[in-house]
Write a protein that holds these residues in place. Structure first.
Motif, PDB file in Angstrom:
ATOM      1  N   ALA A  57       0.847  -1.188   0.000  1.00 39.55           N
ATOM      2  CA  ALA A  57       0.000   0.000   0.000  1.00 39.55           C
ATOM      3  C   ALA A  57       0.886   1.243   0.000  1.00 39.55           C
ATOM      4  O   ALA A  57       1.879   1.301   0.724  1.00 39.55           O
ATOM      5  CB  ALA A  57      -0.910   0.011   1.221  1.00 39.55           C
ATOM      6  N   VAL A  58       0.521   2.214  -0.817  1.00 38.87           N
ATOM      7  CA  VAL A  58       1.276   3.459  -0.903  1.00 38.87           C
ATOM      8  C   VAL A  58       0.297   4.614  -0.725  1.00 38.87           C
ATOM      9  O   VAL A  58      -0.746   4.662  -1.386  1.00 38.87           O
ATOM     10  CB  VAL A  58       2.003   3.589  -2.255  1.00 38.87           C
ATOM     11  CG1 VAL A  58       2.830   4.854  -2.296  1.00 38.87           C
ATOM     12  CG2 VAL A  58       2.867   2.377  -2.525  1.00 38.87           C
ATOM     13  N   GLY A  59       0.614   5.533   0.166  1.00 41.18           N
ATOM     14  CA  GLY A  59      -0.222   6.712   0.385  1.00 41.18           C
ATOM     15  C   GLY A  59       0.632   7.965   0.414  1.00 41.18           C
ATOM     16  O   GLY A  59       1.818   7.903   0.757  1.00 41.18           O
ATOM     17  N   VAL A  60       0.056   9.087   0.041  1.00 42.27           N
ATOM     18  CA  VAL A  60       0.784  10.355   0.063  1.00 42.27           C
ATOM     19  C   VAL A  60      -0.016  11.397   0.834  1.00 42.27           C
ATOM     20  O   VAL A  60      -1.246  11.362   0.844  1.00 42.27           O
ATOM     21  CB  VAL A  60       1.089  10.871  -1.368  1.00 42.27           C
ATOM     22  CG1 VAL A  60       2.023   9.926  -2.100  1.00 42.27           C
ATOM     23  CG2 VAL A  60      -0.167  11.088  -2.174  1.00 42.27           C
ATOM     24  N   GLU A  61       0.707  12.282   1.520  1.00 42.45           N
ATOM     25  CA  GLU A  61       0.093  13.399   2.232  1.00 42.45           C
ATOM     26  C   GLU A  61       1.065  14.568   2.261  1.00 42.45           C
ATOM     27  O   GLU A  61       2.271  14.384   2.096  1.00 42.45           O
ATOM     28  CB  GLU A  61      -0.305  13.004   3.650  1.00 42.45           C
ATOM     29  CG  GLU A  61       0.856  12.764   4.580  1.00 42.45           C
ATOM     30  CD  GLU A  61       0.419  12.480   6.011  1.00 42.45           C
ATOM     31  OE1 GLU A  61      -0.732  12.772   6.368  1.00 42.45           O
ATOM     32  OE2 GLU A  61       1.246  11.981   6.773  1.00 42.45           O
ATOM     33  N   ALA A  62       0.539  15.761   2.467  1.00 44.32           N
ATOM     34  CA  ALA A  62       1.381  16.941   2.559  1.00 44.32           C
ATOM     35  C   ALA A  62       2.202  16.882   3.841  1.00 44.32           C
ATOM     36  O   ALA A  62       1.713  16.457   4.878  1.00 44.32           O
ATOM     37  CB  ALA A  62       0.518  18.205   2.544  1.00 44.32           C
ATOM     38  N   ALA A  63       3.451  17.299   3.760  1.00 46.57           N
ATOM     39  CA  ALA A  63       4.312  17.328   4.950  1.00 46.57           C
ATOM     40  C   ALA A  63       3.936  18.548   5.782  1.00 46.57           C
ATOM     41  O   ALA A  63       3.929  19.667   5.269  1.00 46.57           O
ATOM     42  CB  ALA A  63       5.772  17.386   4.537  1.00 46.57           C
ATOM     43  N   PRO A  64       3.614  18.360   7.074  1.00 46.23           N
ATOM     44  CA  PRO A  64       3.200  19.485   7.909  1.00 46.23           C
ATOM     45  C   PRO A  64       4.311  20.530   8.044  1.00 46.23           C
ATOM     46  O   PRO A  64       5.447  20.201   8.376  1.00 46.23           O
ATOM     47  CB  PRO A  64       2.891  18.859   9.271  1.00 46.23           C
ATOM     48  CG  PRO A  64       2.917  17.384   9.068  1.00 46.23           C
ATOM     49  CD  PRO A  64       3.621  17.103   7.793  1.00 46.23           C
ATOM     50  N   GLY A  65       3.978  21.782   7.760  1.00 47.58           N
ATOM     51  CA  GLY A  65       4.921  22.884   7.938  1.00 47.58           C
ATOM     52  C   GLY A  65       6.053  22.933   6.931  1.00 47.58           C
ATOM     53  O   GLY A  65       7.021  23.662   7.133  1.00 47.58           O
ATOM     54  N   MET A  66       5.989  22.160   5.856  1.00 49.55           N
ATOM     55  CA  MET A  66       7.060  22.129   4.857  1.00 49.55           C
ATOM     56  C   MET A  66       6.451  22.310   3.465  1.00 49.55           C
ATOM     57  O   MET A  66       6.135  21.321   2.796  1.00 49.55           O
ATOM     58  CB  MET A  66       7.838  20.819   4.940  1.00 49.55           C
ATOM     59  CG  MET A  66       8.542  20.614   6.260  1.00 49.55           C
ATOM     60  SD  MET A  66       9.382  19.017   6.351  1.00 49.55           S
ATOM     61  CE  MET A  66      10.659  19.222   5.142  1.00 49.55           C
ATOM     62  N   PRO A  67       6.281  23.540   2.999  1.00 47.96           N
ATOM     63  CA  PRO A  67       5.702  23.753   1.673  1.00 47.96           C
ATOM     64  C   PRO A  67       6.532  23.076   0.589  1.00 47.96           C
ATOM     65  O   PRO A  67       7.754  23.093   0.616  1.00 47.96           O
ATOM     66  CB  PRO A  67       5.740  25.276   1.503  1.00 47.96           C
ATOM     67  CG  PRO A  67       5.875  25.818   2.883  1.00 47.96           C
ATOM     68  CD  PRO A  67       6.608  24.782   3.678  1.00 47.96           C
ATOM     69  N   GLY A  68       5.843  22.460  -0.366  1.00 45.97           N
ATOM     70  CA  GLY A  68       6.518  21.804  -1.481  1.00 45.97           C
ATOM     71  C   GLY A  68       6.979  20.389  -1.196  1.00 45.97           C
ATOM     72  O   GLY A  68       7.526  19.729  -2.077  1.00 45.97           O
ATOM     73  N   HIS A  69       6.763  19.896   0.013  1.00 47.44           N
ATOM     74  CA  HIS A  69       7.182  18.536   0.376  1.00 47.44           C
ATOM     75  C   HIS A  69       5.961  17.638   0.525  1.00 47.44           C
ATOM     76  O   HIS A  69       4.921  18.070   1.016  1.00 47.44           O
ATOM     77  CB  HIS A  69       7.965  18.534   1.697  1.00 47.44           C
ATOM     78  CG  HIS A  69       9.312  19.133   1.579  1.00 47.44           C
ATOM     79  ND1 HIS A  69      10.454  18.378   1.525  1.00 47.44           N
ATOM     80  CD2 HIS A  69       9.715  20.423   1.479  1.00 47.44           C
ATOM     81  CE1 HIS A  69      11.504  19.172   1.415  1.00 47.44           C
ATOM     82  NE2 HIS A  69      11.072  20.424   1.386  1.00 47.44           N
ATOM     83  N   VAL A  70       6.097  16.380   0.130  1.00 45.04           N
ATOM     84  CA  VAL A  70       5.048  15.370   0.259  1.00 45.04           C
ATOM     85  C   VAL A  70       5.639  14.174   0.990  1.00 45.04           C
ATOM     86  O   VAL A  70       6.760  13.757   0.704  1.00 45.04           O
ATOM     87  CB  VAL A  70       4.526  14.945  -1.134  1.00 45.04           C
ATOM     88  CG1 VAL A  70       3.593  13.757  -1.025  1.00 45.04           C
ATOM     89  CG2 VAL A  70       3.831  16.106  -1.823  1.00 45.04           C
ATOM     90  N   LEU A  71       4.886  13.629   1.942  1.00 44.93           N
ATOM     91  CA  LEU A  71       5.301  12.407   2.637  1.00 44.93           C
ATOM     92  C   LEU A  71       4.658  11.218   1.944  1.00 44.93           C
ATOM     93  O   LEU A  71       3.448  11.199   1.725  1.00 44.93           O
ATOM     94  CB  LEU A  71       4.871  12.443   4.097  1.00 44.93           C
ATOM     95  CG  LEU A  71       5.474  13.548   4.958  1.00 44.93           C
ATOM     96  CD1 LEU A  71       4.893  13.491   6.368  1.00 44.93           C
ATOM     97  CD2 LEU A  71       6.982  13.440   4.988  1.00 44.93           C
ATOM     98  N   ALA A  72       5.463  10.235   1.572  1.00 47.38           N
ATOM     99  CA  ALA A  72       4.959   8.998   0.972  1.00 47.38           C
ATOM    100  C   ALA A  72       5.093   7.886   2.009  1.00 47.38           C
ATOM    101  O   ALA A  72       6.166   7.677   2.573  1.00 47.38           O
ATOM    102  CB  ALA A  72       5.751   8.661  -0.284  1.00 47.38           C
ATOM    103  N   HIS A  73       4.000   7.191   2.265  1.00 50.66           N
ATOM    104  CA  HIS A  73       3.969   6.097   3.238  1.00 50.66           C
ATOM    105  C   HIS A  73       3.865   4.776   2.473  1.00 50.66           C
ATOM    106  O   HIS A  73       2.906   4.561   1.736  1.00 50.66           O
ATOM    107  CB  HIS A  73       2.777   6.245   4.181  1.00 50.66           C
ATOM    108  CG  HIS A  73       2.710   7.578   4.854  1.00 50.66           C
ATOM    109  ND1 HIS A  73       3.599   7.965   5.828  1.00 50.66           N
ATOM    110  CD2 HIS A  73       1.883   8.634   4.667  1.00 50.66           C
ATOM    111  CE1 HIS A  73       3.304   9.183   6.234  1.00 50.66           C
ATOM    112  NE2 HIS A  73       2.273   9.619   5.530  1.00 50.66           N
TER     113      HIS A  73
END
Length: 147
Positions: A57-73
């Motif tokens: 499973a792969v999910g993506v979300e915006a990184a808190p407090g970091m514009p332009g960054h995405v966290l991939a789980h």
């Protein structure tokens, strides 16, 4: 010709609406990340040993407090005849340019630990793709608007 232009305008408007209003998945514990994943968010693959088959499973979300960054789980959901593992390759295009990153996950029949990686994509519209490496099954992709 007029009909083709009308249909093209409608399709562009529909895609823009989907990206702006975030139909599909919603972000958890972070800024909203409008996204659309047309092929789903699960990778079906063969593992790196014993011809084991599994899902990731792969999910993506915006990184808190970091514009332009995405966290991939990335979470392995289990392998038949495990333990096995896979490399998951991310590739993306955004305002920061085109880049890629490799993640390795491993587990047995039970779901494994989630690996989270920070992807610097840049603010604005972007596309992310994920697939196992070497390619052994279908890929996933997201069209999104990164805050």
């Amino acid at each position: 010709m007029t009909m083709r232009r009308t249909i093209a305008r409608f399709l562009v408007s529909a895609v823009a609406g989907v990206l702006c209003f975030g139909m599909g998945a919603t972000a958890a514990q972070a800024d909203p990340l409008p996204q659309w994943a047309p092929f789903g968010t699960t990778l079906y693959t063969f593992g790196d040993a014993n011809f084991c088959t599994g899902t990731i499973a792969v999910g993506v979300e915006a990184a808190p407090g970091m514009p332009g960054h995405v966290l991939a789980h990335v979470t392995p959901l289990g392998y038949q005849r495990g333990p096995c593992g896979n490399h998951v390759m991310f590739g993306w295009v955004g305002s920061a340019g085109a880049r890629h990153q490799d993640v390795y996950v491993r587990t047995d029949a039970a779901p494994g630990a989630t690996v989270t990686v920070d992807l610097w994509i840049g603010m604005g519209p972007a596309k992310i793709m994920a697939d196992t490496w070497p390619i052994q099954g279908p890929f996933t992709e997201w069209y999104l608007y990164v805050p």
